[in-house]
Enzyme design. Structure first.
Site: not given
Ligand code: PA5
Length: 412
Positions: A265, A286, A400
């Site tokens: 961010e 793995h 948003k």
């Protein structure tokens, strides 16, 4: 001893001159940093601790569970510290960090039949995920305790003067803590924003802040933060656009989540920045090990190494030796883990992945405080080397706006 940095397996790709030039740029950024807004985190404030401890003690007296509601910088720091260190205090249940009904129900189920308190953390005071979770938990509190006692069981951590959460807290008379004006969400782990949750869980918050304070004044830490910022920026310029933070201690998995938010961010702006990813080894050797060893060569790795294991488990001798493991008998599991780390680093470096190593002596509150400060500082410097403001996040508004339009949110 503090945070150590080893650039050894990452320096092949960059010349000493290039590193020195970039390092000088980091120096310039460091000089400029205190003149910027939102740099309150540079001076960890121990003055807040007595109020934090009193509130934590009150919660401990009347509750079996603390529900800590928040998202992003108002959540990840506390989660990271608690996962890494544990604590023998009040159980903490996190909520409001997604919009998943299943997750919220899990949190509600966790408090059923138990005494609980709620700490809601939102600097802006209006973030949808925590606001919705808080509304639902407030209802649960009122149903269980009645309005007056419910109000006594809420702590709101938000802006000192404004926002819906601030206004509600004033109106209802909730305990309130103010997130400092000059510290943004993802840099707020060592402020009231996260410390109440951490203290309530029983972590030694004094030690956490002491570690951060030591790092803030430690020449070696400052030097390492500058070098780390400089090297990652140079690697980016050499087309290494993804950084993988790896650790051989699964309890640091959420620390890596915090780190990802911090760097992602802060740095990912103007169509540039290093994409922060993380792996937990040996588990992920793995699964993602193959890709790191042999896939697209656009990544570098930062190994977060813990020098001293929290405990020792000796590998027993087996008379039958059916599994052929007697060559390890008498050795500690932590030694095997350390050899896996050394072997993995070399393999990845041989495979063309520059490897940086960051070492902390052990996972304690003090050393975690040092590490948090180290990463905050290197992140700020790194973003500045990219020429972006580390402390804003204009890009997060896009989703948003779309979501609110779809939900029919009324205009103000
Ligand atoms: O780093 C940041 O500023 C963000 O990640 C915020 O912490 C996050 O969006 C939550 O914001 P708020 O505390 O205002 O609810």
């Amino acid at each position: 001893m503090g945070v150590l940095l080893d650039l050894g397996l990452a320096s092949d790709l960059v010349s000493t001159e290039e590193l020195a030039t970039e390092r000088q740029a980091a120096d310039v950024a460091y000089e400029q940093l205190p003149t910027m807004e939102m740099t309150g985190w540079l001076t960890p404030d121990e003055g807040i601790l007595s109020r934090i401890k009193t509130l934590a003690k009150n919660i401990k007296t009347n509750s079996q569970i603390l529900v800590s509601i928040g998202i992003g910088g108002s959540y990840l720091g506390a989660k990271a510290v608690i996962e890494a260190l544990g604590g023998d205090g009040v159980e903490v249940v996190f909520a409001g960090n997604s919009l998943s009904s299943k997750e919220l129900q899990k949190a509600l189920d966790a408090v059923a039949g138990k005494d609980f308190a709620v700490c809601v953390i939102s600097k802006s005071g209006g973030t949808l995920e925590p606001a919705l979770a808080f509304r639902i938990f407030r209802k649960a509190l009122v149903e269980k305790y009645g309005a007056d006692e419910a109000n006594r069981r809420i702590v709101a951590i938000t802006d000192a003067n404004k926002g819906s959460l601030h206004d509600l807290a004033v109106q209802k008379g909730w305990e309130m803590l103010s997130v400092p004006d000059d510290v943004g969400g993802r840099f707020s782990v060592l402020t009231v924003a996260q410390l109440l949750t951490i203290a309530t869980k029983g972590v030694d918050v004094e030690q956490l802040l002491a570690g951060a304070k030591q790092a803030a004044t430690d020449e070696q830490c400052l030097e390492n933060a500058k070098k780390y910022a400089a090297l990652r920026h140079l690697l980016y310029k050499k087309s290494k656009k993804i950084e993988i933070l790896s650790s051989f201690e699964p309890s640091l998995q959420y620390f890596a989540e915090w780190w990802k938010q911090l760097f992602g961010e802060s740095e990912g702006k103007n169509q540039q920045g290093i994409f922060p990813a993380s792996v937990s080894f040996t588990t992920d050797l793995h699964s993602l090990g193959q890709f790191i060893q042999d896939g697209e060569r656009d990544l570098f790795e930062t190994v977060l190494r813990v020098e001293k294991s929290a405990m020792e488990i000796a590998i027993p001798l087996d008379d039958e030796n059916g599994d052929g493991l007697n060559y390890l008998a008498g050795k500690n599991l932590s030694l095997v883990n350390e050899m896996a780390l050394i072997g993995t680093k070399q393999a990845h470096a041989d495979g063309g992945v520059p490897v940086i190593e960051i070492t902390v002596p052990e996972i304690t509150a003090f050393h975690l405080g040092q590490l948090i400060f180290f990463f905050e500082l290197s992140c700020a410097l790194s973003a500045m080397l990219f020429g972006v403001n580390p402390f804003d996040q204009p890009g997060v508004e896009a989703y948003k706006n779309n979501m609110f339009a779809l939900l029919g949110k009324p205009e103000k």
